[in-house]
Each structure stands twice: as C-alpha cells, then as structure tokens.
Design an enzyme around this catalytic site. Structure first.
Site, PDB file in Angstrom:
ATOM      1  N   ARG A   1     -16.849 -36.903  28.144  1.00 59.42           N
ATOM      2  CA  ARG A   1     -17.137 -36.847  29.574  1.00 59.42           C
ATOM      3  C   ARG A   1     -18.283 -35.856  29.784  1.00 59.42           C
ATOM      4  NH1 ARG A   1     -14.510 -40.804  29.672  1.00 59.42           N
ATOM      5  NH2 ARG A   1     -12.784 -41.366  31.065  1.00 59.42           N
TER       6      ARG A   1
ATOM      7  N   HIS B   1     -23.223 -44.506  30.050  1.00 63.46           N
ATOM      8  CA  HIS B   1     -21.766 -44.619  29.892  1.00 63.46           C
ATOM      9  C   HIS B   1     -21.419 -46.037  29.431  1.00 63.46           C
ATOM     10  CE1 HIS B   1     -17.831 -42.583  31.366  1.00 63.46           C
ATOM     11  NE2 HIS B   1     -17.584 -43.359  30.312  1.00 63.46           N
TER      12      HIS B   1
ATOM     13  N   ASP C   1     -23.869 -40.338  26.003  1.00 64.13           N
ATOM     14  CA  ASP C   1     -23.411 -41.545  26.677  1.00 64.13           C
ATOM     15  C   ASP C   1     -22.820 -41.196  28.038  1.00 64.13           C
ATOM     16  OD1 ASP C   1     -22.861 -44.413  26.749  1.00 64.13           O
ATOM     17  OD2 ASP C   1     -20.747 -43.818  26.704  1.00 64.13           O
TER      18      ASP C   1
ATOM     19  N   GLU D   1     -23.081 -37.715  36.916  1.00 66.66           N
ATOM     20  CA  GLU D   1     -23.082 -39.099  36.469  1.00 66.66           C
ATOM     21  C   GLU D   1     -22.858 -40.007  37.666  1.00 66.66           C
ATOM     22  OE1 GLU D   1     -20.210 -41.794  33.740  1.00 66.66           O
ATOM     23  OE2 GLU D   1     -21.107 -40.086  32.671  1.00 66.66           O
TER      24      GLU D   1
ATOM     25  N   VAL E   1     -19.741 -38.373  23.685  1.00 63.71           N
ATOM     26  CA  VAL E   1     -19.167 -39.665  24.078  1.00 63.71           C
ATOM     27  C   VAL E   1     -17.842 -39.449  24.813  1.00 63.71           C
ATOM     28  CG1 VAL E   1     -20.282 -41.051  22.298  1.00 63.71           C
ATOM     29  CG2 VAL E   1     -18.121 -39.888  21.773  1.00 63.71           C
TER      30      VAL E   1
END
Length: 303
Positions: free
Chosen positions: A216, A264, A240, A245, A214
């Site tokens: 990066r 995210h 997450d 990303e 959770v």
C-alpha cells in the site's frame, strides 16, 4: 446456508457460492454475504440482524476499518493470500525492469544504452512483510539464486530466507535494509506500518538498491522517497501503489529516471475475479463443514 452476492451480483461469484454447496438468496434472507462492487459505506444497506459472515473481496481492509463497517456479531473474512501469486509476479517484473533499466529504454526516443544496468541473479532481496505475497515471491526467485532476508510479524523463520526478523526488531530491519539490493514492501497497511519506509529507512538502504512497493502507498513516505531518488543514492523505486493514490497527473515520479510507476495494476480484474471465486467457493465449503474460514479479519491487528 443462504448467501447473497452484492451489491453487484457477479455471476462468477454466484457460481462459486453454488459450487461451494450453498443457496443463493436475497440480502434480507441471507446469513452470509459475499461483498463485491460497492464501498464499505454501502454495507448498511445490506446488513441485517441475521447476517453472520461477510466475505470481502480485497486482502487489505483499511477502508472497511476506517468506515466502521466491521461490526460486532459478524465474522468478516478478507481475501488475504488469494492474490499472492499474481502480485508476486508483478513484483518480480518490476525488479527485472528496474535492474535492466527497461523503463528508460521504453521512454527513449533515440538509440542509446542506459547506464546502471544490472542483474537480479545472485543479489540479496529483502522482503518487508513476508506473508503470502512474500512467500510467493521467494518461490519465483529461486531460479535466480538470490539470498533472501525477511521481516514478518512473528519472527518465525520463513522458508527460503536465510534470516527472518520480527517487524519490531529495529536492528534486524536495519540489517535487512543495509544488505539488500532489492527491498520489497509487501506488508499490510496498519497504524504500525504507516510510513514504514521513511527518510531514515531510505538512508539506511544499500547504495544503488531498488525499492519495490506492491503493498500500500501509505507504507512509504513519498516525499522522502522522491528526495532520495533526486539525490541519486538509490538505484531506483518501482511502485505499484503510491501515496497519494491515484498519483496526480504530472507528478515527478511518473517521468523520474529512477522511478517506475504502475497504476495499482498488480492484481487486474481479469485475474482477480477467478482467484476471488476460488476463495469464495472454498470458504463456503468450509462454513458448511464447520471448518475454520480462510482470511478471518483480526480487527485489533488491522488485517
């Protein structure tokens, strides 16, 4: 003190500035700026010689550091710690979903119980980066009777953890990986934490353990993780955040039976804005009172 909220003048944040005791103003007249709604590259448009303090909306400052916007002569504060409770709740949710294999049942098209269901209660949870999020997660885990192992930058004991190691204590980190049923990544993204969880770390994790990220995406080697999941030695990974990303459409992690991916979403805007407003009001009040600000950015440390 005159404060400008921008590039997007969000009413909730403007109200927080006033509640803290300051006056709203144009960017050109402001000595303080509450940043919201634009990339760091846009900062130059609102920057001026009279600017003394900038409140950033995120806990991580990587884009700001990379852009070179964190200039001398200005105090920058992040939102570090502001969203800890929200993100910790998401981390706990991911742990429970993985342990109970809810993701497999949600994807199923027939009535069948998945193998590998387990519990969180009585397990060992290792937290890599036991700062605000980690401490909030420990509080949420207390009813589950878990044993917590922690790693932080200082090595100072973390309340609720049976052992705490410095981030550079190689043997301590290895012990955490080997003993934890769940390894939660909650450290800041810096040059030192890039691919903190690499192929070697994954190989040292306890067989059947779950990795929860959770923090990066850059803290986990995605290729090595996918290989470890394919091998079947890990219980799974709940992410997450990812690297890259956003995760490209059709990426193997999306439908991998041992993977859970949320986009995210641990800190949705519906929860982010009220929490940020509370931080803005408090830091405005502190600035006016001459008290230390919360979340002062250490540019050398990277957060």
């Amino acid at each position: 003190m005159k404060v400008h909220v921008g590039p997007v003048a969000l009413p909730e944040l403007e109200a927080a500035v006033v509640a803290g005791g300051a006056e709203l103003s144009s960017a050109a007249d402001a000595s303080a700026l509450v940043w919201y709604g634009g990339p760091p590259e846009q900062f130059a448009e609102l920057d001026h010689p009279g600017l003394e303090w900038v409140q950033l909306p995120s806990a991580g400052i990587e884009p700001w550091a990379a852009s070179g916007a964190l200039r001398d002569g200005v105090t920058f504060t992040s939102a570090a710690g502001t969203y800890a409770q929200t993100v910790a709740e998401h981390a706990l949710g991911l742990m429970l979903v993985g342990a109970r294999q809810v993701h497999l049942m949600a994807r199923a098209s027939r009535w069948a119980k998945p193998d590998g269901m387990r519990g969180v209660h009585g397990s060992t949870v290792g937290i890599l980066g036991a700062g605000g999020i980690g401490r909030a997660l420990i509080a949420l885990l207390r009813p589950f009777g878990v044993r917590v192992l922690a790693v932080n930058r200082s090595g100072k004991p973390v309340d609720g953890a049976v052992a705490t190691w410095r981030a550079d204590d190689v043997e301590g980190v290895r012990e955490l990986l080997a003993e934890s049923d769940f390894v939660v990544v909650a450290a800041p993204a810096t040059a030192e934490t890039a691919q903190l969880v690499d192929a070697d770390a994954l190989a040292r994790m306890k067989p059947g353990a779950w990795l929860v990220n959770v923090a990066r995406g850059s803290l986990v080697d995605t290729g090595a993780l996918l290989a470890a999941l394919d091998e079947g030695r890990l219980g799974g990974a709940a992410l997450d955040v990812t690297d890259p990303e956003p995760l490209p459409d059709g990426h193997p992690l999306f439908q991998h039976p041992r993977a859970i991916v949320s986009p995210h979403a641990a800190n949705p805007e519906s929860l982010l804005v009220p929490a940020l407003a509370r931080r803005v009001e408090e830091n405005v009040r502190r600035r006016l009172a001459g008290e230390p600000l919360l979340g002062v950015v250490d540019r050398a440390a990277g957060y």
